[in-house]
Design a protein around this motif. Structure first.
Motif, PDB file in Angstrom:
ATOM      1  N   PRO A   1      37.557  11.194  47.204  1.00  0.00           N
ATOM      2  CA  PRO A   1      37.343  12.607  46.882  1.00  0.00           C
ATOM      3  C   PRO A   1      37.775  13.536  48.010  1.00  0.00           C
ATOM      4  N   LYS A   2      38.069  14.790  47.638  1.00  0.00           N
ATOM      5  CA  LYS A   2      38.277  15.852  48.628  1.00  0.00           C
ATOM      6  C   LYS A   2      36.949  16.555  48.893  1.00  0.00           C
ATOM      7  N   VAL A   3      36.024  16.469  47.902  1.00  0.00           N
ATOM      8  CA  VAL A   3      34.697  17.072  48.016  1.00  0.00           C
ATOM      9  C   VAL A   3      33.678  16.017  47.604  1.00  0.00           C
ATOM     10  N   ILE A   4      32.609  15.886  48.386  1.00  0.00           N
ATOM     11  CA  ILE A   4      31.509  14.975  48.063  1.00  0.00           C
ATOM     12  C   ILE A   4      30.247  15.808  47.943  1.00  0.00           C
ATOM     13  N   VAL A   5      29.505  15.614  46.856  1.00  0.00           N
ATOM     14  CA  VAL A   5      28.247  16.324  46.629  1.00  0.00           C
ATOM     15  C   VAL A   5      27.121  15.297  46.544  1.00  0.00           C
ATOM     16  N   MET A   6      26.088  15.502  47.363  1.00  0.00           N
ATOM     17  CA  MET A   6      24.909  14.635  47.346  1.00  0.00           C
ATOM     18  C   MET A   6      23.690  15.481  47.053  1.00  0.00           C
ATOM     19  N   GLY A   7      23.015  15.197  45.969  1.00  0.00           N
ATOM     20  CA  GLY A   7      21.769  15.878  45.653  1.00  0.00           C
ATOM     21  C   GLY A   7      20.589  15.001  46.025  1.00  0.00           C
ATOM     22  N   ALA A   8      19.400  15.513  45.775  1.00  0.00           N
ATOM     23  CA  ALA A   8      18.188  14.736  46.029  1.00  0.00           C
ATOM     24  C   ALA A   8      18.159  13.522  45.105  1.00  0.00           C
ATOM     25  N   GLN A   9      17.783  12.390  45.657  1.00  0.00           N
ATOM     26  CA  GLN A   9      17.638  11.152  44.899  1.00  0.00           C
ATOM     27  C   GLN A   9      16.711  10.229  45.666  1.00  0.00           C
ATOM     28  N   MET A  10      16.194   9.246  44.984  1.00  0.00           N
ATOM     29  CA  MET A  10      15.162   8.399  45.578  1.00  0.00           C
ATOM     30  C   MET A  10      15.654   7.525  46.732  1.00  0.00           C
ATOM     31  N   HIS A  11      16.834   6.984  46.631  1.00  0.00           N
ATOM     32  CA  HIS A  11      17.282   5.998  47.616  1.00  0.00           C
ATOM     33  C   HIS A  11      18.210   6.639  48.639  1.00  0.00           C
ATOM     34  N   PHE A  12      17.656   6.937  49.813  1.00  0.00           N
ATOM     35  CA  PHE A  12      18.439   7.560  50.872  1.00  0.00           C
ATOM     36  C   PHE A  12      19.284   6.528  51.623  1.00  0.00           C
ATOM     37  N   ASP A  13      18.869   5.284  51.589  1.00  0.00           N
ATOM     38  CA  ASP A  13      19.451   4.305  52.494  1.00  0.00           C
ATOM     39  C   ASP A  13      20.090   3.106  51.802  1.00  0.00           C
ATOM     40  N   GLY A  14      20.541   3.260  50.560  1.00  0.00           N
ATOM     41  CA  GLY A  14      21.220   2.160  49.879  1.00  0.00           C
ATOM     42  C   GLY A  14      22.458   1.733  50.656  1.00  0.00           C
ATOM     43  N   LYS A  15      22.608   0.428  50.907  1.00  0.00           N
ATOM     44  CA  LYS A  15      23.715  -0.069  51.746  1.00  0.00           C
ATOM     45  C   LYS A  15      25.080   0.304  51.179  1.00  0.00           C
ATOM     46  N   GLU A  16      25.283   0.130  49.865  1.00  0.00           N
ATOM     47  CA  GLU A  16      26.577   0.466  49.266  1.00  0.00           C
ATOM     48  C   GLU A  16      26.852   1.962  49.342  1.00  0.00           C
ATOM     49  N   LYS A  17      25.823   2.757  49.086  1.00  0.00           N
ATOM     50  CA  LYS A  17      25.967   4.213  49.126  1.00  0.00           C
ATOM     51  C   LYS A  17      26.371   4.679  50.521  1.00  0.00           C
ATOM     52  N   LEU A  18      25.670   4.187  51.540  1.00  0.00           N
ATOM     53  CA  LEU A  18      25.971   4.611  52.907  1.00  0.00           C
ATOM     54  C   LEU A  18      27.341   4.121  53.360  1.00  0.00           C
ATOM     55  N   ALA A  19      27.705   2.904  52.981  1.00  0.00           N
ATOM     56  CA  ALA A  19      29.024   2.374  53.349  1.00  0.00           C
ATOM     57  C   ALA A  19      30.130   3.218  52.713  1.00  0.00           C
ATOM     58  N   TRP A  20      29.961   3.571  51.431  1.00  0.00           N
ATOM     59  CA  TRP A  20      30.964   4.396  50.756  1.00  0.00           C
ATOM     60  C   TRP A  20      31.054   5.771  51.409  1.00  0.00           C
ATOM     61  N   LEU A  21      29.910   6.362  51.709  1.00  0.00           N
ATOM     62  CA  LEU A  21      29.893   7.690  52.307  1.00  0.00           C
ATOM     63  C   LEU A  21      30.539   7.676  53.694  1.00  0.00           C
ATOM     64  N   ARG A  22      30.264   6.656  54.491  1.00  0.00           N
ATOM     65  CA  ARG A  22      30.883   6.550  55.818  1.00  0.00           C
ATOM     66  C   ARG A  22      32.398   6.408  55.707  1.00  0.00           C
ATOM     67  N   LYS A  23      32.863   5.731  54.659  1.00  0.00           N
ATOM     68  CA  LYS A  23      34.301   5.543  54.461  1.00  0.00           C
ATOM     69  C   LYS A  23      34.951   6.793  53.866  1.00  0.00           C
ATOM     70  N   ALA A  24      34.304   7.421  52.872  1.00  0.00           N
ATOM     71  CA  ALA A  24      34.903   8.545  52.142  1.00  0.00           C
ATOM     72  C   ALA A  24      34.799   9.879  52.888  1.00  0.00           C
ATOM     73  N   ALA A  25      33.719  10.105  53.619  1.00  0.00           N
ATOM     74  CA  ALA A  25      33.482  11.410  54.254  1.00  0.00           C
ATOM     75  C   ALA A  25      34.575  11.818  55.248  1.00  0.00           C
ATOM     76  N   PRO A  26      35.067  10.942  56.123  1.00  0.00           N
ATOM     77  CA  PRO A  26      36.090  11.396  57.073  1.00  0.00           C
ATOM     78  C   PRO A  26      37.383  11.880  56.408  1.00  0.00           C
ATOM     79  N   ALA A  27      37.704  11.350  55.228  1.00  0.00           N
ATOM     80  CA  ALA A  27      38.924  11.763  54.523  1.00  0.00           C
ATOM     81  C   ALA A  27      38.681  12.933  53.571  1.00  0.00           C
TER      82      ALA A  27
END
Length: 171
Positions: free
Chosen positions: A121-147
């Motif tokens: 994505p060029k834009v990432i939107v994160m709203g409130a959700q129960m799981h702040f620390d899901g391993k797959e979610k954080l790995a994807w965000l760390r990879k996608a956010a810099p680009a």
């Protein structure tokens, strides 16, 4: 006949016919998550916007930004390619199901992509959700956010960014 000469009934009829035409054309085009296969790359000229979801996502936090990005195209802009991304391709519930003993299950949704299959994505939107620390979610965000050009959060979506380390070193 000009708009100022239309009666209220004629104006409402014209608007209804226009809405029916738009609805018919929208049904004819497959869209991600709505009966058609989601393309793996955004259409040319569209800015890809990933809306991160998970179990017990707060509906207002993802539906509000979705509507804003969606409606920009009505102003004549190139528009956005909106898609949802979550850990798995399964049915999720929004926040209606988080209270113990509560019988409401909330709005159900199925993501367009998993973190493993989502386009960059060029834009990432994160709203409130129960799981702040899901391993797959954080790995994807760390990879996608810099680009990405913009990473934004709504409400406690900030905790996801914090868990991913995106806020480290910021005041």
């Amino acid at each position: 006949m000009t708009i100022s000469n239309l009666s209220r009934r004629q104006l409402i009829g014209a608007a209804a016919r226009g809405a029916a035409g738009l609805a018919a054309s929208a049904r004819a085009m497959p869209t991600p998550g709505h009966g058609g296969a989601a393309p793996t790359v955004p259409p040319p000229g569209k800015i890809p916007v990933a809306i991160m979801l998970d179990e017990a996502a707060t509906m207002m936090d993802f539906a509000g930004p979705w509507e804003v990005f969606q409606d920009v195209a009505m102003g004549g802009g190139g528009g956005y390619y909106l898609y949802t991304v979550a850990p798995e391709m399964k049915t999720y519930n929004n926040t209606g199901n988080i209270l113990p003993g509560h019988t409401m299950t909330g709005l159900k949704f199925t993501p367009d992509f998993t973190f493993a299959t989502a386009p960059q994505p060029k834009v990432i939107v994160m709203g409130a959700q129960m799981h702040f620390d899901g391993k797959e979610k954080l790995a994807w965000l760390r990879k996608a956010a810099p680009a990405a050009e913009v990473v934004l959060s709504v409400c406690t979506g900030n905790f996801i960014a914090a868990h991913a380390g995106l806020l480290d070193g910021l005041e």
